[in-house]
Design a protein around this motif. Sequence first.
Motif, short mmCIF file in Angstrom:
data_model
loop_
_atom_site.label_atom_id
_atom_site.label_comp_id
_atom_site.label_asym_id
_atom_site.label_seq_id
_atom_site.Cartn_x
_atom_site.Cartn_y
_atom_site.Cartn_z
N GLU A 101 0.85 -1.19 0.00
CA GLU A 101 0.00 0.00 0.00
C GLU A 101 0.89 1.24 0.00
O GLU A 101 1.94 1.25 0.64
N THR A 144 -4.58 7.14 -1.58
CA THR A 144 -3.98 5.90 -1.08
C THR A 144 -4.35 4.77 -2.02
O THR A 144 -5.52 4.63 -2.41
N THR A 194 0.77 5.85 -0.61
CA THR A 194 -0.03 7.07 -0.71
C THR A 194 0.72 8.06 -1.60
O THR A 194 1.94 8.20 -1.49
#
Length: 121
Positions: free
Chosen positions: A58, A70, A60
């Motif tokens: 993940e 994100t 951002t």
Amino acid sequence: MSGAISLQGKLAQFADHWSPKRIAQVNDFDVKIVKIEGEFTWHKHDDEDELFLVVDGEMTIQYQDREDVTLKAGELHVIPKGVLHCPIAKSECSVLLLEKSGVVNTGDAEQSDLTNAVEDI
């Protein structure tokens, strides 16, 4: 014509962060993979959009003049040309990038340890 390219196989070939690797070319564009962790540098690309597709993890995309975005595995985002941004990942994240050939990863920011030439793998 070459065969299939394994993203996981290519990602397994390196461990360094913020150092894009070219895995293919499409016309005037490079298809790159990169592992990221931590915060990059604030920068923009005056003449090119950038496409980020998260393969694992993940990340951002931070913006100064709009809401941060994100991305999780399987999600993509296009950063418009001329827009100041800063990628960040709290833990290691693998990303596929689509960028015009010759784009410098740190854009208009002053060259630093994060500025890396693209390597083919």
